[in-house]
Design a protein around this motif. Structure first.
Motif, mmCIF file in Angstrom:
data_model
loop_
_atom_site.group_PDB
_atom_site.id
_atom_site.type_symbol
_atom_site.label_atom_id
_atom_site.label_comp_id
_atom_site.label_asym_id
_atom_site.label_seq_id
_atom_site.Cartn_x
_atom_site.Cartn_y
_atom_site.Cartn_z
ATOM 1 N N TRP A 173 -8.469 -5.006 41.927
ATOM 2 C CA TRP A 173 -8.209 -6.688 41.705
ATOM 3 C C TRP A 173 -8.324 -7.422 40.223
ATOM 4 O O TRP A 173 -7.610 -7.718 39.812
ATOM 5 C CB TRP A 173 -9.526 -7.456 42.581
ATOM 6 N N ASP A 174 -9.114 -6.706 39.780
ATOM 7 C CA ASP A 174 -9.776 -7.030 38.248
ATOM 8 C C ASP A 174 -8.178 -6.557 37.199
ATOM 9 O O ASP A 174 -8.024 -7.140 36.147
ATOM 10 C CB ASP A 174 -10.845 -6.922 37.683
ATOM 11 N N ASN A 175 -8.105 -5.542 37.602
ATOM 12 C CA ASN A 175 -6.230 -4.865 36.691
ATOM 13 C C ASN A 175 -5.099 -4.942 37.202
ATOM 14 O O ASN A 175 -4.125 -4.004 37.494
ATOM 15 C CB ASN A 175 -6.494 -3.596 36.642
ATOM 16 N N TRP A 176 -4.748 -5.959 37.989
ATOM 17 C CA TRP A 176 -3.867 -5.850 38.971
ATOM 18 C C TRP A 176 -3.014 -6.082 38.473
ATOM 19 O O TRP A 176 -1.521 -5.494 38.322
ATOM 20 C CB TRP A 176 -3.837 -7.065 40.004
ATOM 21 N N ALA A 177 -2.608 -6.995 37.387
ATOM 22 C CA ALA A 177 -1.438 -6.484 35.801
ATOM 23 C C ALA A 177 -0.811 -4.992 35.721
ATOM 24 O O ALA A 177 0.223 -4.626 35.602
ATOM 25 C CB ALA A 177 -1.626 -7.335 35.259
ATOM 26 N N GLU A 178 -2.215 -3.911 35.935
ATOM 27 C CA GLU A 178 -1.710 -2.369 34.760
ATOM 28 C C GLU A 178 -1.373 -1.811 36.547
ATOM 29 O O GLU A 178 -0.940 -1.320 36.245
ATOM 30 C CB GLU A 178 -3.234 -2.729 34.094
ATOM 31 N N VAL A 179 -2.161 -1.757 37.909
ATOM 32 C CA VAL A 179 -2.206 -1.412 38.748
ATOM 33 C C VAL A 179 -0.170 -2.005 39.065
ATOM 34 O O VAL A 179 0.845 -0.507 38.849
ATOM 35 C CB VAL A 179 -2.620 -1.792 39.585
ATOM 36 N N THR A 180 -0.208 -3.133 39.048
ATOM 37 C CA THR A 180 1.641 -3.326 39.210
ATOM 38 C C THR A 180 2.727 -2.722 38.058
ATOM 39 O O THR A 180 3.324 -1.763 38.833
ATOM 40 C CB THR A 180 1.528 -4.851 39.770
ATOM 41 N N LYS A 181 2.415 -2.996 36.962
ATOM 42 C CA LYS A 181 3.210 -2.158 36.100
ATOM 43 C C LYS A 181 3.706 -0.673 35.836
ATOM 44 O O LYS A 181 4.464 -0.175 36.256
ATOM 45 C CB LYS A 181 2.082 -2.394 34.889
ATOM 46 N N ARG A 182 1.822 0.484 36.231
ATOM 47 C CA ARG A 182 2.145 1.887 36.432
ATOM 48 C C ARG A 182 2.945 1.476 37.373
ATOM 49 O O ARG A 182 3.641 2.772 38.142
ATOM 50 C CB ARG A 182 0.788 1.904 36.749
ATOM 51 N N LEU A 183 2.734 1.285 38.900
ATOM 52 C CA LEU A 183 3.776 0.924 39.602
ATOM 53 C C LEU A 183 5.369 0.680 39.791
ATOM 54 O O LEU A 183 5.898 1.829 40.546
ATOM 55 C CB LEU A 183 3.363 0.219 41.685
ATOM 56 N N GLU A 184 5.363 -0.151 39.060
ATOM 57 C CA GLU A 184 6.892 -0.360 39.045
ATOM 58 C C GLU A 184 8.125 1.385 38.009
ATOM 59 O O GLU A 184 8.815 1.523 37.747
ATOM 60 C CB GLU A 184 7.022 -1.111 38.372
ATOM 61 N N GLN A 185 6.687 1.349 37.232
ATOM 62 C CA GLN A 185 7.233 2.920 36.185
ATOM 63 C C GLN A 185 7.034 3.980 37.156
ATOM 64 O O GLN A 185 8.102 4.540 36.674
ATOM 65 C CB GLN A 185 5.599 3.023 35.298
ATOM 66 N N LEU A 186 5.749 3.878 37.983
ATOM 67 C CA LEU A 186 6.568 5.338 39.409
ATOM 68 C C LEU A 186 7.586 4.864 39.661
ATOM 69 O O LEU A 186 8.068 5.942 40.262
ATOM 70 C CB LEU A 186 5.312 5.822 39.897
ATOM 71 N N ARG A 187 7.638 3.701 40.396
ATOM 72 C CA ARG A 187 9.246 3.618 40.819
ATOM 73 C C ARG A 187 10.159 4.026 40.680
ATOM 74 O O ARG A 187 11.693 4.236 40.706
ATOM 75 C CB ARG A 187 9.465 2.282 41.748
ATOM 76 N N ALA A 188 10.687 3.464 39.565
ATOM 77 C CA ALA A 188 11.221 3.463 38.899
ATOM 78 C C ALA A 188 11.674 5.219 38.105
ATOM 79 O O ALA A 188 12.919 5.749 38.072
ATOM 80 C CB ALA A 188 11.767 2.969 37.061
ATOM 81 N N LEU A 189 10.158 6.147 38.197
ATOM 82 C CA LEU A 189 10.594 7.124 37.966
ATOM 83 C C LEU A 189 11.411 7.676 39.655
ATOM 84 O O LEU A 189 13.068 9.325 39.088
ATOM 85 C CB LEU A 189 10.001 8.171 37.948
#
Length: 73
Positions: free
Chosen positions: A16-32
C-alpha cells in the motif's frame, strides 16, 4: 518466528505504501510479455505445475475457454 497474519499485514502495508512502484513494476512485467521482441522466456517449475500447458496457451494451440486444461493431449 512471526505469525502468518503479521507477515501478511506487513506485506500488505508495504504494498500500500509503495503502490506507485508496485504498479510501475507490474506494467513493466506486462509489457515484457505483450511486446514482441523475439527473446526467449525461461519458465521453471516442478513437474506437473503447467509449464507445457502455459506454452500451448501462449502459442495459441489451446483455447483456454474451450479446452480442458487438465486433459493432456
Amino acid at each position: 518466528m512471526s505469525e502468518p497474519a503479521s507477515i501478511v499485514s506487513t506485506a500488505l502495508a508495504w504494498a500500500w505504501d509503495n503502490w506507485a512502484e508496485v504498479t510501475k513494476r507490474l506494467e513493466q512485467l506486462r509489457a515484457l510479455f505483450r511486446t514482441p521482441g523475439g527473446r526467449p522466456v525461461l519458465i521453471l517449475g516442478p513437474g506437473g505445475c503447467g509449464k507445457t500447458t502455459l506454452l500451448h496457451i501462449l502459442a495459441g494451440d489451446r483455447d483456454w475457454l474451450r479446452d480442458t486444461p487438465w486433459v493432456y493431449a
